[in-house]
Every structure is written in C-alpha cells, then in structure tokens.
Design a protein around this motif. Sequence first.
Motif, mmCIF file in Angstrom:
data_model
loop_
_atom_site.group_PDB
_atom_site.id
_atom_site.type_symbol
_atom_site.label_atom_id
_atom_site.label_comp_id
_atom_site.label_asym_id
_atom_site.label_seq_id
_atom_site.Cartn_x
_atom_site.Cartn_y
_atom_site.Cartn_z
ATOM 1 N N LYS A 124 0.798 -1.218 0.000
ATOM 2 C CA LYS A 124 0.000 0.000 0.000
ATOM 3 C C LYS A 124 0.837 1.278 0.000
ATOM 4 N N SER A 125 2.163 1.147 0.075
ATOM 5 C CA SER A 125 3.034 2.324 0.026
ATOM 6 C C SER A 125 4.122 2.192 -1.039
ATOM 7 N N ALA A 126 3.929 1.305 -2.008
ATOM 8 C CA ALA A 126 4.944 1.073 -3.036
ATOM 9 C C ALA A 126 5.125 2.280 -3.950
ATOM 10 N N VAL A 127 4.021 2.930 -4.333
ATOM 11 C CA VAL A 127 4.115 4.121 -5.177
ATOM 12 C C VAL A 127 4.892 5.214 -4.452
ATOM 13 N N ASN A 128 4.624 5.377 -3.169
ATOM 14 C CA ASN A 128 5.303 6.391 -2.375
ATOM 15 C C ASN A 128 6.806 6.155 -2.348
ATOM 16 N N ILE A 129 7.214 4.895 -2.208
ATOM 17 C CA ILE A 129 8.645 4.550 -2.221
ATOM 18 C C ILE A 129 9.266 4.941 -3.553
ATOM 19 N N MET A 130 8.578 4.608 -4.646
ATOM 20 C CA MET A 130 9.112 4.926 -5.969
ATOM 21 C C MET A 130 9.235 6.440 -6.166
ATOM 22 N N LYS A 162 7.549 20.290 13.137
ATOM 23 C CA LYS A 162 6.842 21.372 13.827
ATOM 24 C C LYS A 162 6.274 22.419 12.865
ATOM 25 N N THR A 163 6.627 22.344 11.592
ATOM 26 C CA THR A 163 6.143 23.340 10.630
ATOM 27 C C THR A 163 5.181 22.705 9.620
ATOM 28 N N ILE A 164 5.698 22.186 8.541
ATOM 29 C CA ILE A 164 4.817 21.637 7.507
ATOM 30 C C ILE A 164 4.338 20.220 7.821
ATOM 31 N N GLY A 165 4.959 19.586 8.812
ATOM 32 C CA GLY A 165 4.548 18.243 9.198
ATOM 33 C C GLY A 165 5.424 17.179 8.578
ATOM 34 N N LEU A 166 5.766 16.182 9.378
ATOM 35 C CA LEU A 166 6.650 15.098 8.933
ATOM 36 C C LEU A 166 5.904 13.788 8.751
ATOM 37 N N ARG A 167 4.862 13.573 9.562
ATOM 38 C CA ARG A 167 4.175 12.284 9.545
ATOM 39 C C ARG A 167 2.724 12.442 9.113
ATOM 40 N N VAL A 168 2.257 11.463 8.337
ATOM 41 C CA VAL A 168 0.853 11.460 7.925
ATOM 42 C C VAL A 168 -0.023 11.099 9.116
ATOM 43 N N SER A 169 -1.328 11.298 8.984
ATOM 44 C CA SER A 169 -2.255 10.959 10.059
ATOM 45 C C SER A 169 -2.372 9.446 10.212
ATOM 46 N N GLU A 170 -2.926 9.023 11.352
ATOM 47 C CA GLU A 170 -3.110 7.588 11.599
ATOM 48 C C GLU A 170 -4.003 6.968 10.531
ATOM 49 N N GLU A 171 -5.057 7.678 10.139
ATOM 50 C CA GLU A 171 -5.970 7.160 9.118
ATOM 51 C C GLU A 171 -5.257 7.000 7.775
ATOM 52 N N GLU A 172 -4.447 7.983 7.420
ATOM 53 C CA GLU A 172 -3.714 7.915 6.155
ATOM 54 C C GLU A 172 -2.698 6.777 6.164
ATOM 55 N N GLU A 173 -2.030 6.588 7.278
ATOM 56 C CA GLU A 173 -1.062 5.501 7.384
ATOM 57 C C GLU A 173 -1.738 4.150 7.260
ATOM 58 N N MET A 174 -2.890 3.997 7.891
ATOM 59 C CA MET A 174 -3.612 2.720 7.826
ATOM 60 C C MET A 174 -4.098 2.433 6.411
ATOM 61 N N GLU A 175 -4.552 3.475 5.720
ATOM 62 C CA GLU A 175 -5.040 3.281 4.358
ATOM 63 C C GLU A 175 -3.897 3.054 3.375
ATOM 64 N N GLY A 176 -2.761 3.631 3.654
ATOM 65 C CA GLY A 176 -1.607 3.493 2.769
ATOM 66 C C GLY A 176 -1.279 4.797 2.082
ATOM 67 N N LEU A 177 0.011 5.086 1.955
ATOM 68 C CA LEU A 177 0.438 6.370 1.405
ATOM 69 C C LEU A 177 0.190 6.486 -0.100
ATOM 70 N N ASP A 178 0.052 5.340 -0.768
ATOM 71 C CA ASP A 178 -0.146 5.409 -2.218
ATOM 72 C C ASP A 178 -1.422 6.171 -2.571
ATOM 73 N N ILE A 179 -2.504 5.821 -1.920
ATOM 74 C CA ILE A 179 -3.781 6.455 -2.250
ATOM 75 C C ILE A 179 -3.912 7.818 -1.585
ATOM 76 N N THR A 180 -3.431 7.963 -0.353
ATOM 77 C CA THR A 180 -3.632 9.221 0.372
ATOM 78 C C THR A 180 -2.666 10.312 -0.069
ATOM 79 N N GLU A 181 -1.455 9.926 -0.434
ATOM 80 C CA GLU A 181 -0.458 10.923 -0.840
ATOM 81 C C GLU A 181 -0.384 11.107 -2.355
ATOM 82 N N HIS A 182 -0.681 10.035 -3.111
ATOM 83 C CA HIS A 182 -0.462 10.081 -4.562
ATOM 84 C C HIS A 182 -1.705 9.762 -5.384
ATOM 85 N N GLY A 183 -2.765 9.389 -4.725
ATOM 86 C CA GLY A 183 -4.029 9.175 -5.436
ATOM 87 C C GLY A 183 -4.081 7.956 -6.321
#
Length: 438
Positions: A70-76, A406-427
């Motif tokens: 669920k985070s393969a696209v994000n890695i690429m 502390k500024t733009i944010g380093l970590r995604v939300s718990e919901e986004e992490e559970m769903e996977g970064l591919d869909i939440t970060e890259h659609g």
Amino acid sequence: MKKVLVVGLLFCLPALAWADDVVPTVTSNAAAIAGVQSHLDYVWTLVAAALVFFMQAGFAMVESGFTRAKSAVNIMMKNLMDFAVGSLAFWAIGFGIMFGATTTGWFGTSGFFLSDFQPGGDPWVLAFWMFQVVFAATAATIVSGAMAERTKFVGYLVYSAAISAFIYPVFGHWAWGNLFHGDGWLGKLGFIDFAGSTVVHSIGGWAALAGAIVIGPRIGKFAKDGRVKAIPGHNIPLAALGVFILWLGWFGFNPGSTTAGTKDIAMIFVNTNLAAAAGSVFAMITAWLIFKKPEVGMTLNGALAGLVAITAGCNNVSPTSSIIIGAIAGVVVVLSVLFFDRVHVDDPVGAISVHGVCGAWGTLAAGLFNIGGATSQIIGVQLLGIVAAFMWSFGTCFVLFTLIKKTIGLRVSEEEEMEGLDITEHGGHAYNDFQMLN
C-alpha cells in the motif's frame, strides 16, 4: 578474395601516404597516448556514473519489496525525487560547497550553479560533476527506506533538497574536497575513505537514524508490552532483484572512484565482489543460528553490508582482507538490526544498520587492514572521521526533521497511514487489479 585485397589496399594508401610525411617521435607518441588515456578516463568515469545511477532503481526495489504494497508508489516517488530534486540542489549549491575553493577547510565558497564550467573550457568538470551527483543521490535515498510508510511526501522533499544542497556536501568537503578545488580538514589529516563508506553511506545512515527517531515507529510495529511485531515486506523477489542491481551498480561505485581508466580497477572489482559475497554468506549463517532458518531478508542485507563496508578501503586492502571485512559486516548487520528493533527504532529495511553501522565498520577496517600497515595515527584519524560524520549528519538531520515536524509536518495521520500512502499521498495504487489487505 582478390577484390577484398584491392579494397583493403585502397583503404591503407592514405595511411601509408601519411606515414611518408610524418615520422612518429617519442614526443608525438607520448601525446597520442596521453590523449587516448584522457578520453578513456572520461568514458570510464561516465560509464561508472551510469552504473551508480542505476543503483537508484536498486534502492527503490529493495525498499518497496521490504515494505507493504500500500506504500509502493510512495517509495518509488521518493527515490525518483531524491535524484531529481537532489540533482538540481547539488548543481545549484551542493557541488560548490563540496568541491569549491576555500581558505578555511570547512566548506567551499565557489563553483555554485556549476560555474566552474565555461563554454570552450575544460569539460572535465562536467564528467566529475556527473559522477559526484549520483553519489549525492545515493546518500539522500538511504533515508527513504528507514522512514517508509509513514512520512509526508512534502516533508520528505524538503529533507531531500537539504541533504543534497548542504548536509552531504559539507562532510564531503571535509573528506573529499581535495579531489577538485577544495582542501577539507579530514582529507589533510589522511582520512581513508576511497569511495564513501562514511562520506556517502554513514552520512545517509545516520540521517536515517535521526529521521526514524523523530518520526517514530509505524503503527503496530511494537506492542504495548514492548514486544517487536514483524511487518513482512510485500515482495521479496523484488527486493532480491534490487540487491542484485545494487551489487552490479557497486562495480561503478567503487572502481569508478578512480575516475581513471587504469589497471587499478581490477583489484577494486575483486575486493568489492568478495566482500559482498562474504557479507551475504555470513549474514545467512548468523541469521540461521539465531532464527533456525536461513532468513532471506538478513541474507540480502548481508550482501549490501559487505558492499558498504568495503567501499572505504576497496583500493588499499588485499582480497583476503576484503573477505574478512565483508564477513564481519555480515555478522554485524544482523546483530545491529536486532538491536535497533529492541530499542524500538523502526527501520523497515535495515538502512541504519547496513549503511550507518557497517559504513562505520568499513571506515575503521580501511585503516586496520591497510596494505601499507596500520598505525595508531591512521586508526585515530579513521575514528575521528567516523565520529565527525555521526555528529554532523545525525545532529543536523535531527534538527532538520524536528523543524519539518513542527512546521509543515513530517508524519501522515493515523488514518492515512492505515489506508496506505499510495492512495492518500499520490491518489493511486501500485497494484490496481489486486485487493489490498494491509
């Protein structure tokens, strides 16, 4: 047959006519040989740069295979941007800091925006820049795997630009500045790091440690009672292919650091290969003794550990020594991965252990197994370089990641992490025709 001979003679006539007019001399022969060698140096350096660039694909495959689908696209995307953003940052600022002229020995103050090259001038700076930018990208991309599956993409982009523009080049100047116009203080002391066990790999590894600590572990990695819970990677064959690509790319990484097409590359090739082989075998044995099975992930990382460890001393240790260096790295990487798990530092791909810890070991080993002999002064300088790299990279990156958090944010939300970064970060998904179960 007669036609072939006639055609051959016709082609030879211009050469024979030239031979009547120009008599070769010692000086003309020397100039011709120097010209051929110069062209060979360019070709070898750029071919080696291409091999190191291909390592970016290897890193992407290893990191993706060792993490969830669920985070393969994000890695690429992160690996792609490490090279794309890093190239621009290194062109604008990093190369000047790393190799620019200076009177202080701390970092360069010239050569920004590749200003060392002028049309009609010496094009060597272009070949040298190309070889160096792929090294900068390698240092940057090590962090991607250690912070996988929970990092905001925009925050990661800020880190990628910062390490390529400033963090990596500053230490690079200290150790390698004298390779071009600079004169870094570690290089003056005689610090041995031929191809970057510390300059590239430990800088990236300690940055990864800082990032993993600041961002925290993935959800579900550690139970409330402190037990470590395995989160298996989704595609081990992909990770294995990535290791083979990295192994191949290292034949550009280490021998290419000669930046010269000479016979010296033969021993560097051999040392690089033997260390990787020993690292893989001894990591497998160590994992077999601990887990009662020849575990594939540790074995793959063992090969990388051997490669990282031999990178510093690949040109100044013997083939036998390279086996010892790689074998120790293979054992160390397994124990190190288990250690970081026990102290609750979540590193999904073992990047901290492979690059940070084994990079430090390889740098020390370059002094211990030096063909010319190991002295207390050599060992002292090696230890100084190891400590300086840790303090600089870990310290600056810890501050950087904290500021991003502390500024733009380093970590995604718990919901986004559970769903996977591919869909939440890259659609999108890496595997659209398959149902994602985790």
